[in-house]
Scaffold this motif. Structure first.
Motif, PDB file in Angstrom:
ATOM      1  N   LEU A 189      -3.024  18.130  -9.126  1.00 41.53           N
ATOM      2  CA  LEU A 189      -1.801  18.928  -9.034  1.00 41.53           C
ATOM      3  C   LEU A 189      -1.245  18.924  -7.617  1.00 41.53           C
ATOM      4  CD1 LEU A 189      -2.860  21.996 -11.222  1.00 41.53           C
ATOM      5  CD2 LEU A 189      -1.060  20.340 -11.766  1.00 41.53           C
ATOM      6  N   THR A 190      -2.115  18.743  -6.630  1.00 41.48           N
ATOM      7  CA  THR A 190      -1.693  18.739  -5.230  1.00 41.48           C
ATOM      8  C   THR A 190      -1.076  17.412  -4.826  1.00 41.48           C
ATOM      9  OG1 THR A 190      -3.467  20.314  -4.695  1.00 41.48           O
ATOM     10  CG2 THR A 190      -2.469  19.130  -2.860  1.00 41.48           C
ATOM     11  N   VAL A 191      -1.682  16.303  -5.254  1.00 40.20           N
ATOM     12  CA  VAL A 191      -1.249  14.993  -4.758  1.00 40.20           C
ATOM     13  C   VAL A 191      -0.238  14.313  -5.668  1.00 40.20           C
ATOM     14  CG1 VAL A 191      -3.457  14.682  -3.590  1.00 40.20           C
ATOM     15  CG2 VAL A 191      -3.151  13.717  -5.877  1.00 40.20           C
ATOM     16  N   ALA A 192      -0.098  14.777  -6.910  1.00 39.98           N
ATOM     17  CA  ALA A 192       0.806  14.102  -7.847  1.00 39.98           C
ATOM     18  C   ALA A 192       2.258  14.303  -7.446  1.00 39.98           C
ATOM     19  CB  ALA A 192       0.589  14.630  -9.263  1.00 39.98           C
ATOM     20  N   GLU A 193       3.078  13.302  -7.740  1.00 36.01           N
ATOM     21  CA  GLU A 193       4.508  13.405  -7.470  1.00 36.01           C
ATOM     22  C   GLU A 193       5.089  14.527  -8.329  1.00 36.01           C
ATOM     23  OE1 GLU A 193       8.122  10.281  -6.658  1.00 36.01           O
ATOM     24  OE2 GLU A 193       6.728   9.829  -8.274  1.00 36.01           O
ATOM     25  N   GLY A 194       5.791  15.444  -7.694  1.00 34.09           N
ATOM     26  CA  GLY A 194       6.327  16.581  -8.412  1.00 34.09           C
ATOM     27  C   GLY A 194       5.314  17.688  -8.618  1.00 34.09           C
ATOM     28  N   LEU A 313      -5.009   0.511   2.349  1.00 28.07           N
ATOM     29  CA  LEU A 313      -4.582  -0.883   2.195  1.00 28.07           C
ATOM     30  C   LEU A 313      -4.116  -1.513   3.497  1.00 28.07           C
ATOM     31  CD1 LEU A 313      -2.513  -0.400  -1.090  1.00 28.07           C
ATOM     32  CD2 LEU A 313      -4.834  -1.294  -0.896  1.00 28.07           C
ATOM     33  N   ALA A 314      -4.184  -0.756   4.589  1.00 26.81           N
ATOM     34  CA  ALA A 314      -3.582  -1.220   5.844  1.00 26.81           C
ATOM     35  C   ALA A 314      -4.182  -2.524   6.342  1.00 26.81           C
ATOM     36  CB  ALA A 314      -3.718  -0.133   6.913  1.00 26.81           C
ATOM     37  N   GLU A 315      -5.459  -2.752   6.084  1.00 26.22           N
ATOM     38  CA  GLU A 315      -6.111  -3.969   6.572  1.00 26.22           C
ATOM     39  C   GLU A 315      -6.253  -5.034   5.492  1.00 26.22           C
ATOM     40  OE1 GLU A 315      -6.527  -4.262   9.682  1.00 26.22           O
ATOM     41  OE2 GLU A 315      -6.047  -2.166  10.116  1.00 26.22           O
ATOM     42  N   ARG A 316      -5.709  -4.770   4.321  1.00 27.55           N
ATOM     43  CA  ARG A 316      -5.819  -5.743   3.236  1.00 27.55           C
ATOM     44  C   ARG A 316      -4.572  -6.621   3.185  1.00 27.55           C
ATOM     45  NH1 ARG A 316      -7.933  -3.177  -2.223  1.00 27.55           N
ATOM     46  NH2 ARG A 316      -8.103  -5.423  -2.636  1.00 27.55           N
ATOM     47  N   GLY A 317      -4.601  -7.630   2.320  1.00 24.43           N
ATOM     48  CA  GLY A 317      -3.502  -8.578   2.257  1.00 24.43           C
ATOM     49  C   GLY A 317      -2.284  -8.014   1.561  1.00 24.43           C
ATOM     50  N   ALA A 318      -1.165  -8.747   1.707  1.00 27.84           N
ATOM     51  CA  ALA A 318       0.087  -8.306   1.090  1.00 27.84           C
ATOM     52  C   ALA A 318      -0.013  -8.288  -0.425  1.00 27.84           C
ATOM     53  CB  ALA A 318       1.232  -9.212   1.528  1.00 27.84           C
ATOM     54  N   ASP A 319      -0.856  -9.155  -1.003  1.00 30.81           N
ATOM     55  CA  ASP A 319      -1.002  -9.159  -2.459  1.00 30.81           C
ATOM     56  C   ASP A 319      -1.607  -7.848  -2.943  1.00 30.81           C
ATOM     57  OD1 ASP A 319      -3.376  -9.727  -1.162  1.00 30.81           O
ATOM     58  OD2 ASP A 319      -4.089 -11.146  -2.662  1.00 30.81           O
ATOM     59  N   ALA A 320      -2.591  -7.328  -2.197  1.00 34.05           N
ATOM     60  CA  ALA A 320      -3.194  -6.047  -2.560  1.00 34.05           C
ATOM     61  C   ALA A 320      -2.197  -4.915  -2.374  1.00 34.05           C
ATOM     62  CB  ALA A 320      -4.445  -5.788  -1.720  1.00 34.05           C
ATOM     63  N   LEU A 321      -1.434  -4.973  -1.302  1.00 34.62           N
ATOM     64  CA  LEU A 321      -0.436  -3.933  -1.040  1.00 34.62           C
ATOM     65  C   LEU A 321       0.603  -3.871  -2.149  1.00 34.62           C
ATOM     66  CD1 LEU A 321       0.864  -1.871   1.030  1.00 34.62           C
ATOM     67  CD2 LEU A 321       2.287  -3.816   1.741  1.00 34.62           C
ATOM     68  N   LEU A 322       1.242  -5.005  -2.435  1.00 30.97           N
ATOM     69  CA  LEU A 322       2.318  -5.016  -3.424  1.00 30.97           C
ATOM     70  C   LEU A 322       1.789  -4.749  -4.829  1.00 30.97           C
ATOM     71  CD1 LEU A 322       4.476  -8.045  -2.201  1.00 30.97           C
ATOM     72  CD2 LEU A 322       4.745  -5.610  -1.678  1.00 30.97           C
ATOM     73  N   GLY A 323       0.537  -5.120  -5.077  1.00 29.07           N
ATOM     74  CA  GLY A 323      -0.028  -4.857  -6.391  1.00 29.07           C
ATOM     75  C   GLY A 323      -0.361  -3.399  -6.614  1.00 29.07           C
ATOM     76  N   ALA A 324      -0.581  -2.653  -5.519  1.00 28.00           N
ATOM     77  CA  ALA A 324      -1.003  -1.255  -5.646  1.00 28.00           C
ATOM     78  C   ALA A 324       0.154  -0.271  -5.557  1.00 28.00           C
ATOM     79  CB  ALA A 324      -2.036  -0.918  -4.573  1.00 28.00           C
ATOM     80  N   VAL A 325       1.074  -0.482  -4.616  1.00 30.29           N
ATOM     81  CA  VAL A 325       2.088   0.541  -4.365  1.00 30.29           C
ATOM     82  C   VAL A 325       3.044   0.723  -5.536  1.00 30.29           C
ATOM     83  CG1 VAL A 325       1.996   0.308  -1.866  1.00 30.29           C
ATOM     84  CG2 VAL A 325       3.606  -1.105  -3.161  1.00 30.29           C
ATOM     85  N   GLY A 326       3.061  -0.224  -6.464  1.00 24.58           N
ATOM     86  CA  GLY A 326       3.896  -0.056  -7.646  1.00 24.58           C
ATOM     87  C   GLY A 326       3.496   1.147  -8.481  1.00 24.58           C
ATOM     88  N   GLY A 327       2.230   1.572  -8.360  1.00 28.88           N
ATOM     89  CA  GLY A 327       1.766   2.736  -9.098  1.00 28.88           C
ATOM     90  C   GLY A 327       1.725   4.000  -8.268  1.00 28.88           C
ATOM     91  N   PHE A 328       2.232   3.951  -7.028  1.00 23.04           N
ATOM     92  CA  PHE A 328       2.209   5.105  -6.142  1.00 23.04           C
ATOM     93  C   PHE A 328       3.483   5.923  -6.288  1.00 23.04           C
ATOM     94  CE2 PHE A 328      -0.726   3.375  -2.534  1.00 23.04           C
ATOM     95  CZ  PHE A 328      -1.714   3.139  -3.477  1.00 23.04           C
ATOM     96  N   PRO A 329       3.416   7.228  -6.025  1.00 22.68           N
ATOM     97  CA  PRO A 329       4.660   7.995  -5.854  1.00 22.68           C
ATOM     98  C   PRO A 329       5.471   7.408  -4.707  1.00 22.68           C
ATOM     99  CG  PRO A 329       2.771   9.466  -6.064  1.00 22.68           C
ATOM    100  CD  PRO A 329       2.222   8.076  -5.924  1.00 22.68           C
TER     101      PRO A 329
END
Length: 499
Positions: A189-194, A313-329
């Motif tokens: 409830l704290t971290v979810a968008e909205g 994800l700061a030290e991981r590759g762009a593939d990991a970044l773009l694959g993950a942030v799609g599910g982020f708020p």
């Protein structure tokens, strides 16, 4: 905690140094440290390492507490944290020692107290050392919170002087699992968008989140009674957890338990929507502190739950970044991307992002959308890398849009096939992102308004999502005739793909 939860939204944690300061300022840990510095070879403890009765008043005085029953109880609690975290060490009590209860303990045994190896870490350790110490203390406090409330302990003591725990009808594993579920829901409830963010959560809503089945419409009286009972138990538990710095808690108003007979003695589920904020607060309000977010996330990770933090994800590759942030708020996705971009040279970052955005798999449109947003954070220095992909059939349209938005010169006009491919790709990305429906409708109607005969061309686009996008356009378009054309085009696209 349950290990089969889906991945949680990423949490934005405070820096370790700041969290460590909060940990040391937590009242219970601060008291434990003071007692550890006070203790020495003359400190008398019983067989279980607990302070003997005659020492409790002195311990309370060291803590600045009144030497009464409450003060001694607080001192005993702090001493237990000191022992369990290793701030003090107690050797095995020596059998046969005798004396009064204040000298050798009622059982006639005496332990020897020395400073623990971790005590110097309080002032000389790293922030991670301090947080590890706090997490150890949290385990002790969590166990206390999950323990049964012994209202009438005398009735539970058997002839041998031991407490008959079976008479309590208490399942320690079930109680601990329930409290973990509550904390996990409070975390979500704290971290979810909205969600609540930094704001408090009403205790009835939190209790209902673990009691009321998701598919239940109107809760039954039996379920509401369970919610009410859970609230009363949580009221006790949050009072125990608060001194460790895990939560900030406004307890249930005790007046609710002593109202006139015509009033309900206990709240029967969440208050109705038309009560004011003050009325809601009477039922209890709780929020995780920044330190609490850190602590609950640590418990989630230990239970095997995917609980990412911004920066993972700061030290991981762009593939990991773009694959993950799609599910982020949205805010978390931007924060994660900013950290990733900040650690890289602009042109190299842009090239890596563009390479990761390529593909015709189901997730590729959303990757390209987030690639475009990441390139905006890289800034104008990304231009050389963006120009390198102008002729790429998957990235050329994205590159032209990026350059045009920055007023770049010498941007070649796109071929018609690229215009339509980009249109399909953009809508596919928005569909995957579950964006605002009104905005998506505006996008669809804007495209068809700018391109006469859009559907005559769109069904021929060799994009894996063409048919799906055209079907969605048929559902979204407010013009019935154009919606019908979109559905026909989707049919043609599917027929073309199957032939």
């Amino acid at each position: 905690m349950p290990g089969d939860r889906p991945t949680l939204p990423p949490v934005r944690l405070r820096p370790d140094a700041e969290l460590a300061r909060e940990a040391l300022a937590a009242p219970l840990l601060a008291r434990a440290v003071r007692l550890a510095r006070w203790a020495g070879p003359e400190t008398r403890v019983g067989a279980g390492g607990e302070l003997v009765d005659a020492q409790l008043a002195a311990a309370a005085e060291v803590l600045g507490l009144a030497p009464d029953e409450d003060g001694e109880a607080y001192a005993s609690e702090a001493w237990r944290v000191a022992v369990d975290t290793g701030l003090v060490e107690v050797d095995d009590p020596k059998e046969g020692a005798s004396g009064e209860g204040g000298e050798g303990g009622e059982d006639g045994e005496l332990g020897t107290v020395t400073a623990g190896e971790v005590l110097p870490l309080v002032t000389g350790g790293t922030p991670q050392d301090v947080l590890g110490l706090w997490l150890d203390g949290l385990e002790t406090v969590f166990a206390d919170a999950a323990a049964p409330v012994l209202d009438d302990i005398d009735a539970l003591v058997g002839e041998d002087g031991a407490i008959d725990f079976e008479a309590l009808d208490w399942d320690p594993e079930a109680e601990a699992e329930f409290l973990d579920r509550v904390l996990a829901n409070l975390y979500l409830l704290t971290v979810a968008e909205g969600g609540s963010g930094d704001g408090p959560v009403p205790l009835p809503a939190l209790a209902a989140s673990v009691i009321v089945p998701e598919d239940m419409g109107e809760p039954t009286d039996d379920v509401l009674e369970q919610v009410s009972q859970a609230m009363m138990r949580l009221d006790d538990q949050f009072r125990v957890l608060e001194p460790m710095g895990l939560v900030e808690y406004l307890p249930v108003d005790e007046a609710l338990m002593t109202e006139e007979p015509e009033e309900p003695e206990e709240p029967e589920g969440p208050p109705s929507a038309d009560v004011d904020e003050e009325d809601v607060s009477r039922y209890g309000m709780v929020r995780l502190t920044p330190l609490g977010l850190y602590g609950v996330r640590n418990r989630l990770l230990e239970a095997g739950v995917a609980a990412p933090a911004v920066g993972d994800l700061a030290e991981r590759g762009a593939d990991a970044l773009l694959g993950a942030v799609g599910g982020f708020p949205q805010d978390a996705a931007r924060a994660e991307t900013e950290l990733w971009v900040a650690r890289r040279e602009p042109v190299a970052a842009a090239r890596e992002l563009l390479a990761a955005a390529k593909g015709t798999d189901a997730g590729s449109p959303l990757r390209r959308l987030h690639c475009q947003q990441a390139l905006a954070l890289v800034g104008a220095q990304a231009e050389p890398a963006v120009r390198e992909v102008l002729d790429d059939p998957e990235l050329g349209g994205l590159a032209r849009v990026w350059l045009a938005e920055r007023g770049a010169a010498d941007v070649p006009a796109p071929p018609e096939s690229m215009i339509f491919w980009l249109a399909i790709d953009t809508i596919a990305a928005q569909l995957d992102a579950n964006g605002d429906l009104a905005e998506l409708r505006d996008l669809v109607e804007g495209l068809t308004g700018r391109h006469s005969g859009f559907f005559d061309q769109a069904w021929r686009v060799a994009h894996p999502a063409t048919a799906e996008v055209l079907e969605a356009m048929g559902r979204l378009h407010s013009d019935k005739q154009l919606a019908k054309e979109a559905r026909k085009a989707a049919f043609k696209s599917r027929s073309r793909s199957s032939s």
